[in-house]
Structures are given as structure tokens and as C-alpha cells.
Design an enzyme around this catalytic site. Structure first.
Site, PDB file in Angstrom:
ATOM      1  N   TRP A 134      -6.251   6.038   3.851  1.00  0.00           N
ATOM      2  CA  TRP A 134      -5.567   4.745   4.000  1.00  0.00           C
ATOM      3  C   TRP A 134      -6.476   3.584   3.681  1.00  0.00           C
ATOM      4  O   TRP A 134      -6.066   2.635   3.000  1.00  0.00           O
ATOM      5  CB  TRP A 134      -4.923   4.609   5.377  1.00  0.00           C
ATOM      6  CG  TRP A 134      -3.710   5.484   5.485  1.00  0.00           C
ATOM      7  CD1 TRP A 134      -3.560   6.584   6.281  1.00  0.00           C
ATOM      8  CD2 TRP A 134      -2.498   5.377   4.725  1.00  0.00           C
ATOM      9  NE1 TRP A 134      -2.329   7.155   6.062  1.00  0.00           N
ATOM     10  CE2 TRP A 134      -1.659   6.445   5.119  1.00  0.00           C
ATOM     11  CE3 TRP A 134      -2.042   4.492   3.750  1.00  0.00           C
ATOM     12  CZ2 TRP A 134      -0.385   6.638   4.575  1.00  0.00           C
ATOM     13  CZ3 TRP A 134      -0.778   4.689   3.213  1.00  0.00           C
ATOM     14  CH2 TRP A 134       0.031   5.745   3.627  1.00  0.00           C
ATOM     15  N   ASP A 164      -6.192  -2.399   9.984  1.00  0.00           N
ATOM     16  CA  ASP A 164      -4.943  -1.650   9.786  1.00  0.00           C
ATOM     17  C   ASP A 164      -4.779  -0.707  10.977  1.00  0.00           C
ATOM     18  O   ASP A 164      -5.325   0.383  11.004  1.00  0.00           O
ATOM     19  CB  ASP A 164      -5.007  -0.857   8.476  1.00  0.00           C
ATOM     20  CG  ASP A 164      -3.783   0.043   8.283  1.00  0.00           C
ATOM     21  OD1 ASP A 164      -2.886   0.051   9.156  1.00  0.00           O
ATOM     22  OD2 ASP A 164      -3.743   0.746   7.253  1.00  0.00           O
ATOM     23  N   LYS A 199       4.794   4.709  13.602  1.00  0.00           N
ATOM     24  CA  LYS A 199       3.975   5.617  14.412  1.00  0.00           C
ATOM     25  C   LYS A 199       4.127   5.287  15.897  1.00  0.00           C
ATOM     26  O   LYS A 199       4.631   6.092  16.648  1.00  0.00           O
ATOM     27  CB  LYS A 199       2.515   5.557  13.978  1.00  0.00           C
ATOM     28  CG  LYS A 199       2.224   6.363  12.708  1.00  0.00           C
ATOM     29  CD  LYS A 199       2.185   5.548  11.458  1.00  0.00           C
ATOM     30  CE  LYS A 199       2.070   6.394  10.216  1.00  0.00           C
ATOM     31  NZ  LYS A 199       1.378   5.731   9.128  1.00  0.00           N
TER      32      LYS A 199
HETATM   33  C1  LIG Z   1       1.185   5.322   7.846  1.00  0.00           C
HETATM   34  C2  LIG Z   1       0.044   4.425   7.517  1.00  0.00           C
HETATM   35  C3  LIG Z   1       0.130   3.454   6.493  1.00  0.00           C
HETATM   36  C4  LIG Z   1       1.350   3.313   5.613  1.00  0.00           C
HETATM   37  O1  LIG Z   1       2.372   2.704   6.264  1.00  0.00           O
HETATM   38  P1  LIG Z   1       3.691   2.280   5.453  1.00  0.00           P
HETATM   39  O2  LIG Z   1       4.453   1.587   6.522  1.00  0.00           O
HETATM   40  O3  LIG Z   1       4.310   3.523   4.938  1.00  0.00           O
HETATM   41  O4  LIG Z   1       3.275   1.370   4.361  1.00  0.00           O
HETATM   42  C5  LIG Z   1      -0.953   2.642   6.284  1.00  0.00           C
HETATM   43  N1  LIG Z   1      -2.068   2.758   7.011  1.00  0.00           N
HETATM   44  C6  LIG Z   1      -2.196   3.680   7.989  1.00  0.00           C
HETATM   45  C7  LIG Z   1      -3.471   3.764   8.765  1.00  0.00           C
HETATM   46  C8  LIG Z   1      -1.152   4.550   8.261  1.00  0.00           C
HETATM   47  O5  LIG Z   1      -1.266   5.468   9.232  1.00  0.00           O
END
Ligand SMILES: *Cc1c(COP(=O)(O)O)cnc(C)c1O
Length: 355
Positions: free
Chosen positions: A102, A167, A191
């Protein structure tokens, strides 16, 4: 099949109490005669609900008043582009940690807009601070506190002198954090927050107002903030469900209670993996994620049988990400302790039969 334990990395399991409340309110919300889904986002009822959701999030995360909370479209990935557009100009330098899939994706996107200095690169462990090369003139530092795919986690934020951008997609609300250490926190909802399609951005006010002229209006945080996240129609139902999840977290005892619950689940699962030579987890114990637990079987030719049998036992979506292989159990806030116990019992039984 009755309701199973779903170990998906995302979209992930939501609290059953939240799903039941949404179900009960589906056709007629708050005596309005309609579903939240069918309601104007400008209606008094909706606006009150939206405000309540933000207030509850502020309360459970302890978000200081000098931060804006934005409810946006496009998941976390749209923010990979929004971050450089809102916080930098084309000739600036920005620092990014490259600690997994990511953070690497965030880098790839930022490189289209700005000069990216990679602070360190390792997708299996977080390098020691002595191995970091932070630049002296970075506009911001970006990192991914929890790498969802490899299951590696920063146990505390890096100490930096410029705005820290995090993030938190797969770790937000899993434990208390000190929001004031961050310039920007963002997270895709699917999540620990609610349904996919929504992202939350928590941004310190002094960082607003610097977006590039050509920033798409829906990605401009200041415009979003000035319009209470309703410049256009927001993802209304996802926002409502997120609000129910925030209420649920508060009822459970807040993020402190989540932390206890999550730490208990993670330590039980890692202990079970470490105790059984049939399974292994490659992550340095001090960096093991509380949320995403990858593990491999001693004999990978048993992987498909493991997945088939676990599914029959009501333990779903344990297949690991293709980059890592093996298995991955994602155990976010909504995963009950019984789910982890059922997984451990299944793993021990499977190892006994095939080990
Ligand atoms: C799932 C995830 C993403 C992607 O999220 P989207 O909503 O599909 O864009 C980005 N960063 C992390 C750390 C993730 O776990």
C-alpha cells in the site's frame, strides 16, 4: 449457512449489532417513511445524522477542534492523488516510507505529481530509524502505519518535523492514538469503519488552502471542508452505517476497549501460530500487526485443502494475498474473540490430521 466468521481483509466483517440495526431501520428510518438510502442528503434528518456521526468519531478518537473531518468518495486510493495535490507544488520534495504494497502504491501515484524521496524500502520489516533518509526540505512525510498485506505494523509513528500523513485504512479505531501528532489521517472505510466507497480524511486546518489550482474540485479538501463534505451528494448510506459503527464502538467502551479486545485476539492467534511447527508467520514479533495476520502452512500443497475445510467450518476468506501467499486472517474490530478461538481450534485440528 448461518452467519460465519469472515476473515476478509476488506471489505470486512461489520459488527452484527450494527447490521441488525441497519436491517431493522432499512425500510423506515426514524419514522421518516423511507430508507436512509432514499433520503435527500440536504434533509434535516439526514444532516443531523451526518453531524452526529462526525461528532461521535471526534469523541471516540479525541480529534482536536483544529482538525476537519471529511467524509469523501473514492476510498483510500483517491487520497493517494489528493495528498500531493493538496499539500505540495510540482517542484517540492515529499518523503514517503516504502514498507509494503500500500505505501508503494501511494508512492507510485505521488510520483506523478511531485518529487518523491523514498525514506526507506523494505516490504518485510520496518527498517530501524538509523536506516531512514529523511530529506531536509520535505513538505510532508507519508507512511502506512499498518501494511494490510504483509501484516507489518509501526507500533508508534515516526518522529518527523514536518506534517505527518498516515494511511490508517486498516488500523484506524483499533486503539487510541494521539491525533495531534499527525497532519493528515485518512482511511478507506471498508476495514474498521463501514461499507466500501467512503473514506475519512482528518486534516489539520492550517494545511488547508494550499491545493494546486488544477486539483479536481471533489479532491480539494478545503472545498470539501467548506461544504461539510456535501459539495456533491456524499455516499449517504455508507456515512449512515459508519455512524452506527462509531456508536457501537462508543457503546463497547471506545477505542481503549477496542485496543484490549484486538490485542487479546492478536496475541492468542500469534501464540497459536508460534506454538505449532505446522504454521509460521514471518514478521518480526515487535512489528506484528494487530489487524492482519498472515501465516503459511509447512506444506503449501495443503493450502487448498485448508481453505476448503475452513470454509466448511464457517471460517471464510482466509486465503492470503497473492503477493505473500499462504493464509491471512484479518481480525478487525468487528471480529469477535470467538471467531479467533474457532480459527485456532480449526488450525490445531487441521495440523493434527495432516501434520
Ligand atoms: C485497503 C487499503 C487501501 C485501499 O483502499 P481503497 O478504499 O480500496 O482505495 C489503501 N491502503 C491501505 C493500508 C489499505 O488497507
Amino acid at each position: 449457512m448461518s452467519r460465519a466468521f469472515n476473515f476478509s481483509a476488506g471489505p470486512a466483517m461489520l459488527p452484527e449489532a450494527v447490521m441488525r440495526k441497519a436491517q431493522a431501520e432499512m425500510l423506515n428510518w426514524n419514522d421518516t417513511g423511507m430508507s436512509v438510502m432514499e433520503m435527500s442528503h440536504r434533509s434535516k434528518e439526514y444532516m443531523e445524522m451526518a453531524k452526529h456521526a462526525e461528532q461521535t468519531l471526534r469523541e471516540i478518537m479525541g480529534i482536536p477542534d483544529n482538525y476537519k473531518v471529511l467524509f469523501t468518495h473514492g476510498g483510500a486510493s483517491l487520497q493517494f492523488s489528493a495528498i500531493p495535490l493538496n499539500l505540495s507544488q510540482p517542484n517540492d520534495v515529499v518523503d514517503y516510507f516504502d514498507t509494503g504494497v500500500w505505501s508503494h502504491k501511494a508512492i507510485k501515484e505521488a510520483q506523478r505529481y511531485v518529487n518523491v524521496n523514498v525514506v526507506c524500502e523494505n516490504h518485510h520489516r520496518i527498517p530501524d530509524s538509523s536506516e531512514w533518509s529523511l530529506s531536509s526540505n520535505a513538505k510532508y512525510v507519508h507512511y502506512t502505519p499498518n501494511e494490510t498485506i504483509s501484516g507489518v505494523e509501526f507500533m508508534k509513528p515516526p518522529k518527523v518535523d514536518v506534517p505527518l500523513v498516515a494511511d490508517m485504512s486498516s488500523t484506524i479505531l483499533s486503539r487510541p492514538i494521539d491525533v495531534s501528532q499527525f497532519g493528515v489521517i485518512y482511511a478507506g472505510a471498508q476495514k474498521n469503519i463501514g461499507p466500501a466507497g467512503l473514506a475519512i480524511v482528518i486534516v489539520r486546518e492550517d494545511l488547508l488552502g494550499e491545493a494546486r489550482d488544477n486539483t479536481p474540485v471533489l479532491m480539494n479538501w478545503q472545498v470539501t471542508a467548506e461544504n461539510d463534505s456535501m459539495y456533491n451528494t456524499p455516499p449517504t448510506y455508507a456515512w449512515y452505517l459508519a455512524g452506527l459503527v462509531f456508536d457501537w464502538i462508543k457503546e463497547q467502551g471506545g477505542v481503549e476497549a477496542m485496543a484490549k479486545h484486538n490485542q487479546t485476539k492478536a496475541s492468542k492467534l500469534y501464540a497459536a501460530i508460534d506454538a505449532n511447527p505446522f504454521y509460521s508467520n514471518p514478521v518480526e514479533p515487535s512489528q506484528r500487526s494487530w489487524m492482519n495476520v498472515p501465516f503459511t502452512l509447512k506444506d503449501s500443497s495443503l493450502d487448498s485443502l485448508f481453505l476448503e475445510e475452513s470454509k466448511k467450518a464457517g471460517l471464510l476468506n482466509l486465503k492470503g494475498h497473492k503477493v505473500v501467499g499462504g493464509m491471512r486472517a484479518s481480525i478487525y474490530n468487528a471480529m469477535p474473540e470467538e471467531g479467533v478461538e474457532a480459527l485456532i481450534a480449526f488450525m490445531n485440528d487441521f495440523a493434527q490430521r495432516y501434520g
